[in-house]
Each structure stands twice: as structure tokens, then as C-alpha cells.
Design a protein around this motif. Structure first.
Motif, mmCIF file in Angstrom:
data_model
loop_
_atom_site.group_PDB
_atom_site.id
_atom_site.type_symbol
_atom_site.label_atom_id
_atom_site.label_comp_id
_atom_site.label_asym_id
_atom_site.label_seq_id
_atom_site.Cartn_x
_atom_site.Cartn_y
_atom_site.Cartn_z
ATOM 1 N N MET A 1 4.604 -0.992 7.200
ATOM 2 C CA MET A 1 4.845 -1.657 8.483
ATOM 3 C C MET A 1 5.933 -0.942 9.272
ATOM 4 O O MET A 1 5.793 -0.677 10.454
ATOM 5 C CB MET A 1 5.207 -3.119 8.256
ATOM 6 N N ASP B 1 8.793 -0.698 1.629
ATOM 7 C CA ASP B 1 9.009 -0.860 3.057
ATOM 8 C C ASP B 1 10.233 -1.751 3.277
ATOM 9 O O ASP B 1 10.516 -2.660 2.493
ATOM 10 C CB ASP B 1 7.755 -1.498 3.674
ATOM 11 N N GLU C 1 9.269 -5.295 3.337
ATOM 12 C CA GLU C 1 8.987 -5.793 1.988
ATOM 13 C C GLU C 1 10.285 -6.134 1.261
ATOM 14 O O GLU C 1 10.384 -7.159 0.578
ATOM 15 C CB GLU C 1 8.200 -4.749 1.200
ATOM 16 N N PHE D 1 4.241 -9.072 0.764
ATOM 17 C CA PHE D 1 4.132 -8.021 1.775
ATOM 18 C C PHE D 1 2.690 -7.641 2.063
ATOM 19 O O PHE D 1 2.334 -7.342 3.214
ATOM 20 C CB PHE D 1 4.921 -6.786 1.330
ATOM 21 N N ASP D 2 1.836 -7.658 1.054
ATOM 22 C CA ASP D 2 0.459 -7.177 1.239
ATOM 23 C C ASP D 2 -0.300 -7.935 2.330
ATOM 24 O O ASP D 2 -0.880 -7.300 3.217
ATOM 25 C CB ASP D 2 -0.302 -7.237 -0.087
ATOM 26 N N GLN E 1 1.055 -6.861 5.722
ATOM 27 C CA GLN E 1 0.607 -5.536 6.128
ATOM 28 C C GLN E 1 -0.866 -5.550 6.534
ATOM 29 O O GLN E 1 -1.255 -4.919 7.532
ATOM 30 C CB GLN E 1 0.808 -4.551 4.971
ATOM 31 N N ARG E 2 -1.688 -6.284 5.769
ATOM 32 C CA ARG E 2 -3.116 -6.347 6.087
ATOM 33 C C ARG E 2 -3.355 -7.032 7.431
ATOM 34 O O ARG E 2 -4.246 -6.642 8.192
ATOM 35 C CB ARG E 2 -3.869 -7.069 4.966
ATOM 36 N N PHE F 1 -1.211 -7.046 9.959
ATOM 37 C CA PHE F 1 -0.755 -6.064 10.941
ATOM 38 C C PHE F 1 -1.832 -5.006 11.185
ATOM 39 O O PHE F 1 -2.122 -4.639 12.326
ATOM 40 C CB PHE F 1 0.538 -5.423 10.438
ATOM 41 N N ASP F 2 -2.455 -4.534 10.113
ATOM 42 C CA ASP F 2 -3.511 -3.527 10.246
ATOM 43 C C ASP F 2 -4.751 -4.089 10.926
ATOM 44 O O ASP F 2 -5.444 -3.384 11.669
ATOM 45 C CB ASP F 2 -3.882 -2.972 8.866
ATOM 46 N N LYS G 1 2.252 2.780 16.430
ATOM 47 C CA LYS G 1 1.777 2.545 15.063
ATOM 48 C C LYS G 1 0.875 3.690 14.630
ATOM 49 O O LYS G 1 -0.026 4.096 15.368
ATOM 50 C CB LYS G 1 1.009 1.228 14.978
ATOM 51 N N GLY H 1 -0.658 2.697 9.560
ATOM 52 C CA GLY H 1 -0.165 1.404 9.082
ATOM 53 C C GLY H 1 1.289 1.109 9.357
ATOM 54 O O GLY H 1 1.744 -0.011 9.140
ATOM 55 N N ASP H 2 2.037 2.106 9.841
ATOM 56 C CA ASP H 2 3.474 1.919 10.046
ATOM 57 C C ASP H 2 3.868 2.135 11.503
ATOM 58 O O ASP H 2 3.233 2.910 12.222
ATOM 59 C CB ASP H 2 4.274 2.917 9.197
#
Length: 337
Positions: free
Chosen positions: A1, A109, A112, A144-145, A148-149, A151-152, A181, A184-185
Motif C-alpha cells: 500500500m 508495509d 501493516e 493487512f491482506d 491491500q486487496r 485498495f487494489d 499507485k 499495489g503501492d
């Protein structure tokens, strides 16, 4: 992220400071001090006031802790002249440190790592750690997963995110942020300063509703193609933050807010808000004329429909395990003076 190699360039200190003032509750801005109390069996053995004009360590007996309930801590914060209080049992400090340090890894991250610390604190909320405002009880701490998912899912790779707040007199930009972005980050972030030579600030601010297209073009030239961009004036933002749940829909309809471009998932949320804003008063008026049993059945049906949408994955925040909009409804009162 957040990339470990995040590039921060072309930052405007004034914009950065204004973002901080916009995102923090008024009470924190007006009393930018906080208190840390170390307890031993519920008794204060160390009391420190930190922040602007802080007193440092003070004698606990001069301001006795009335109790550890939410009301007691709120009253104590006023007595101490601070906007926030953290009270922690001495025996919990070592346990927290061991738990957090044992779960942290260098390759994690930054977000995270923050979630790990938050989850550890939440485990002791009300039993060894107390806060005012009671944010530990309110804030979710997802793993966190799924964050992140989500966000993606919601933000395309190789795209830019933009947010601009304009001064109410349209003399200049109040605050701005441009972020990119990639894989993913968030890999790069800056402010309007990065494109000021392409879009002069004063000229843009005078007619931002029409001029925002020039910002989009400049960001695409310097950063990446925008996927989400928000433009509004400061008073409008404050009204949305503290106003009724349909305030954003009203401001969108009145064109006091521009979201361009807006992805499909955001249009869906905003479309629902717009419908609610237009139908809210009429629906309430009709509901008052219906029998209570009928109103209860309609409410239950609406609740089941929302649950089905979330469980099916159709809701944009389904992976998170909580709804950020519902969370905001619980936090909003902290932003009212």
C-alpha cells in the motif's frame, strides 16, 4: 500500500499543514496537547502532559483521576486542558512491547505495521489501556491482506489519485495532494507545486470548477493518468464532514463538489447517496403514515438487502469486514465544535 521507496517531492508546507488541520478534530487543533497516565492498579503513578505549551510531568495528586469510564476520562481531559488522554497500566506496557515487536518484520508495509500495533492495543482496550476519545473501541483493525486487496480492487495500478481543497474566497488552493499507485503501492506523492508551472495556482482557484480539467491534464503529463480526482472548497468539505449523511449528495447535485474522474464503484455509492438525499424527506413522510408493523418489515427488508450485497461481494468494501461509511457516522461527532 505504501512503498518502502516512496518518493515525496514538490511538497508545499502550507498545504501539508492545512491537511493536518482539516483531518484532525477541532478539539485537537484548539487544544493540541494530550496526557499520558501510567497506572498501578488503577492509581496514577505518573502523569505527563505533552504537546504545544506542554507542562511535562506533573504531580498526579494535583489532578486526581475520577475514574476510567468514558465520562470520567472526558471530564478529566477537560480538567487537564488536553484534547486526548491515554491511560495505561504499568504491567501492560511490557506485554504490549513484546507482542508488537514479536510481530513486526522489516519487509512489512508501514500500514501493516501500524495495524499490528493497533490490534495489540485493542486487545487491552478497557482492561489495561483506556483512551479519550475512546478510539480503540471504535476503530476496526483488519488484517493487512483484505485492506491491500480492497485498495487494489478500487484503485487501478499506474494511476494517480488527486484531492484539492480550495479557499472559500477562491484566492488560492487551501490544500492538495497528488499520489501515484504502481504495483499495489503508492510510490510517489506531491502537491500542486509539482504542476504549478502548467496550471498557475491563482488562476485555477478563481474558477476551479471549470479549470479542474487543466489539473487532470497536467497530472497525466507529470505523474500518471488520474483514476479518482476530488475538488471542492474548504467550507463545503467541513459541511460534509460534520453535516447530515446526505450532505455530500446535496453538494454533488449543486455542483459544489466535483469528482472527475470517478470509478464505477464510487459512482454506485454516490448514486445511492443521491437517491437517498432526494427521497429521504418523502420516504420519512410516507413512513409516518404507515402502521408500525409495516415500517418494521420494510426496515428489515432493507437491512437484509444491504447484507446480501456485502456478502455477495457487490459492495466495494465487502473485503474489509467493515463499512468505512458506517464507521465515519460513529466518529463524526468528534469533528463538531
Amino acid at each position: 500500500m505504501l512503498s518502502s521507496e516512496l518518493v515525496l517531492a514538490d511538497l508545499d508546507a502550507r498545504h501539508w499543514k492545512n491537511w493536518w488541520r482539516l483531518l484532525t478534530p477541532p478539539g485537537v487543533n484548539e487544544r493540541p496537547r494530550w496526557a499520558l497516565a501510567i497506572l498501578d492498579g488503577g492509581r496514577v503513578i505518573k502523569l505527563v502532559i505533552a504537546g504545544d505549551g506542554a507542562k511535562g510531568a506533573i504531580e498526579p495528586a494535583t489532578a486526581p483521576l475520577p475514574g476510567l469510564t468514558a465520562k470520567h476520562l472526558e471530564a478529566w481531559a477537560k480538567t487537564l486542558g488536553v484534547s486526548a488522554v491515554i491511560a495505561i497500566e504499568r504491567g501492560v506496557i511490557a506485554a504490549l512491547s513484546q507482542e508488537i515487536e514479536g510481530a513486526l518484520r522489516l519487509e512489512q508495509d508501514l500500514v501493516e505495521q501500524g495495524l499490528i500495533a493497533l490490534r495489540a492495543l485493542k486487545k487491552h482496550a478497557g482492561t489495561g489501556v483506556w483512551t479519550e476519545p475512546p478510539l480503540l473501541e471504535l476503530l476496526p483493525a483488519p488484517s493487512f491482506d483484505p485492506l491491500q486487496r480492497t485498495f487494489d480492487l478500487l484503485v487501478p495500478d499506474r494511476s494517480a489519485l488527486i484531492a484539492y481543497v480550495i479557499e472559500d474566497d477562491r484566492s488560492r488552493i487551501h490544500s492538495s495532494i497528488i499520489a501515484v499507485k504502481q504495483e499495489g503501492d503508492v510510490v510517489r506523492a506531491g502537491t500542486h507545486r509539482a504542476i504549478a508551472d502548467l496550471v498557475p495556482e491563482a488562476g485555477f482557484a478563481r474558477d476551479w470548477a471549470k479549470g479542474h480539467k487543466r489539473v487532470l491534464e497536467a497530472v497525466e503529463e507529470r505523474f500518471a493518468k488520474p483514476s479518482i480526482a476530488l475538488f471542492l472548497e474548504r467550507s463545503t468539505l467541513l459541511g460534509i464532514v460534520t453535516g447530515p449523511s446526505d450532505q455530500l449528495a446535496r453538494d454533488l447535485n449543486a455542483k459544489r463538489v466535483v469528482i472527475d474522474p470517478a470509478p464505477a464503484w464510487l459512482l454506485g455509492l454516490l448514486g445511492g447517496a443521491a437517491v437517498a438525499a432526494m427521497a429521504g424527506r418523502a420516504a420519512s413522510a410516507v413512513a409516518r403514515m404507515l402502521p408500525q408493523a409495516t415500517r418494521d418489515r420494510a426496515s428489515a427488508l432493507a437491512g437484509r438487502a444491504r447484507d446480501v450485497m456485502k456478502e455477495s461481494g457487490a459492495h466495494p468494501f465487502a473485503l474489509l469486514g467493515f463499512d468505512p461509511l458506517e464507521l465515519w457516522a460513529q466518529l463524526k461527532h468528534h469533528y463538531r465544535r
